[in-house]
Design a protein around this motif. Structure first.
Motif: not given
Length: 527
Positions: A83-95
């Motif tokens: 579950d590495y999405f918050p690391r590679v794309d934190p902006f889109r993870h926030h959205l």
């Protein structure tokens, strides 16, 4: 005299009026570009029921994306989590947590709509007339030249010319080149591990060199050493291009002779010169009567030397094949995309097999039952079911590209949505590949058995799996990459067992493609 003065004054007034009109028109165009049109499109998308960020003057969300990414990459993931999405794309993870799966953001003054519904993704990627390759920045055309960026008839023509290089029969002929490249890397690893029977190494540089060597041998008949300078330059160019792509594109800015722009042009010119040398060498061989080689360059050269005939009604029209520049562009594209795609597939596969020893053992047992210690052959590679399951699952969890982008040039219907002309559309491969609605609540777990009955059964017919794209523009090198990966993995499993090194730091990041930020350290043991 008075008449001359009057004429002079009239001329000046006309010129001033014209100048004023030009200045005012230019100002209005700029104001429309950076403010009026974005605000209009923001209202349009909101009225469609699509949530999104508020437009910020000129920069949109680019500053927030850049700063959040920079911060996220400072810290590795604790443990080995998929579950590495918050690391590679934190902006889109926030959205994602704020808006849900579908929303819009701002790439400068251009809206980018995130579409994650598989049925809409299928519809869009099948419709190549309305959903075109993005033209956000001309830098992309330098990094990814050739047919991948063409549209319409030109794209169809080039794809048709290049297709023969990737037919199964041609892949069979490339297998010795795959073997030679893999053998060179494995010989190096055996020498390193010879003394104690095991060694700790960072395999990422070696896998990069391996895939580069394969591309050079199979596509251009040379070895990695001959193409090494090209790969070094491509790596530098990629780094510069990535930095440029994080900035808002201003037309004409790339022509200003800044240090960065000058260096980018120098690198591009050197790559062009080196590729031209390889092509001219092959051209001279053909001219003295040597047979055309059955590699990618041979097929492209053949298209230059031959003319094709197209019958329109009762009239025969002569059509030339590719120009030399077009061949150079296709070679550069294949050098870059072919090398990167396979190296990242191999590195994540070996890392996951290092962590999941049970699947490593199952894969090794299948390889030894199929080949013993002999050279892997094409027929055997095509029947490695366990390995196919593993590769499919790796591509689900770690797709080389984390999203596909398209642009629309006119107001376009997609499902029930009416999308505005000029908008960018993003299809988030990474998110769709780990959507619990399609894959279950164990979506972040490495479970190759998902694919025991193939991709169609695993996805239940949904378009929820597309690591190489979808539709007519599916990646042409998919079979090439999978075959190369199977050859490399088979030869590695025949000779070594491997596990994660305590030094390994799980840090996925995107540099065009998804790769390990701090290398891929493993402990290698000879069998």
């Amino acid at each position: 005299m008075e008449m001359e003065t009057s004429t002079y004054s009239t001329t000046n007034n006309i010129l001033l009026s014209i100048l004023s009109i030009v200045v005012v028109t230019s100002i209005l165009k700029v104001v429309n570009w950076v403010w009026l049109r974005p605000k209009k499109l923001e209202r349009w998308l909101t009225q469609q029921g699509i949530p999104g960020t508020s437009y910020k003057f000129f920069f949109g969300d680019t500053k927030d994306i850049s700063s959040m990414s920079t911060q996220a990459l400072k810290t590795p993931i604790n443990g080995f989590s998929n579950d590495y999405f918050p690391r590679v794309d934190p902006f889109r993870h926030h959205l994602l947590t704020r808006f849900g799966k579908d929303y819009f953001i701002w790439a400068g003054p251009t809206p980018m709509v995130n579409i994650s519904k598989p049925e809409l993704i299928r519809e869009a990627l099948t419709n190549t007339q309305d959903f075109l390759k993005p033209r956000l920045n001309p830098i992309v055309d330098k990094l990814f030249p050739g047919f991948v960026n063409y549209e319409g008839e030109k794209w169809a023509k080039h794809r048709k010319m290049i297709n023969p290089a990737f037919h199964m029969e041609k892949l069979k002929l490339m297998l010795p080149a795959f073997y030679d490249s893999c053998a060179k890397m494995i010989d190096k690893w055996e020498k390193i591990a010879a003394e104690g029977g095991s060694t700790e190494l960072d395999m990422w540089p070696d896998l990069n060199a391996l895939s580069a060597d394969v591309i050079s041998r199979a596509a251009f008949g040379s070895s990695y050493e001959e193409g090494q300078r090209i790969f070094e330059l491509l790596k530098e160019q990629t780094s510069m291009a990535l930095a440029m792509l994080q900035e808002v594109y201003i037309p004409g800015l790339r022509y200003i002779p800044t240090v960065k722009n000058r260096r980018f042009r120098e690198v591009e010119n050197e790559i062009q010169t080196l590729l031209k040398t390889i092509i001219n060498k092959r051209k001279q061989e053909i001219e003295v009567g040597k047979p055309v080689k059955a590699d990618l360059l041979g097929i492209l050269m053949d298209s230059i030397l031959k003319q094709t005939q197209e019958v329109v009604g009762s009239i025969k029209i002569q059509q030339l094949g590719m120009s030399i520049q077009e061949v150079i562009d296709e070679c550069k594209l294949f050098y870059f995309a072919g090398q990167e795609t396979t190296s990242v597939l191999l590195v994540w596969t070996l890392l996951l097999l290092s962590k999941h020893q049970d699947w490593q053992a199952r894969a090794r047992e299948e390889v030894l039952q199929t080949f013993q210690n002999s050279v892997p052959d094409f027929e055997g590679l095509s029947h490695l079911k366990t390995m196919s399951m593993i590769l499919y699952e790796v591509l689900r969890l770690y797709p080389p590209a984390t999203q596909l982008n398209r642009r629309i040039h006119k107001d376009t219907k997609l499902g029930k949505l009416l999308l505005p002309a000029g908008a960018l559309i993003a299809f988030p491969i990474l998110l769709v590949h780990r959507d619990e609605d399609f894959w279950g609540d164990d979506v972040d777990n490495f479970r190759p058995e998902r694919f025991s009955e193939g991709i169609s059964k695993a996805t239940r017919g949904n378009n929820s799996y597309f690591p190489f794209g979808w539709g007519p523009r599916t990646c042409i090198g998919e079979k090439f990459a999978i075959t190369e990966a199977k050859m490399a993995l088979s030869m590695i499993l025949q000779r070594f067992s491997f596990e994660l090194s305590p030094k390994y730091s799980h840090s996925p990041m995107t540099v065009i493609f998804l790769q390990p930020q701090h290398g891929a350290q493993i402990i290698l043991r000879r069998l």
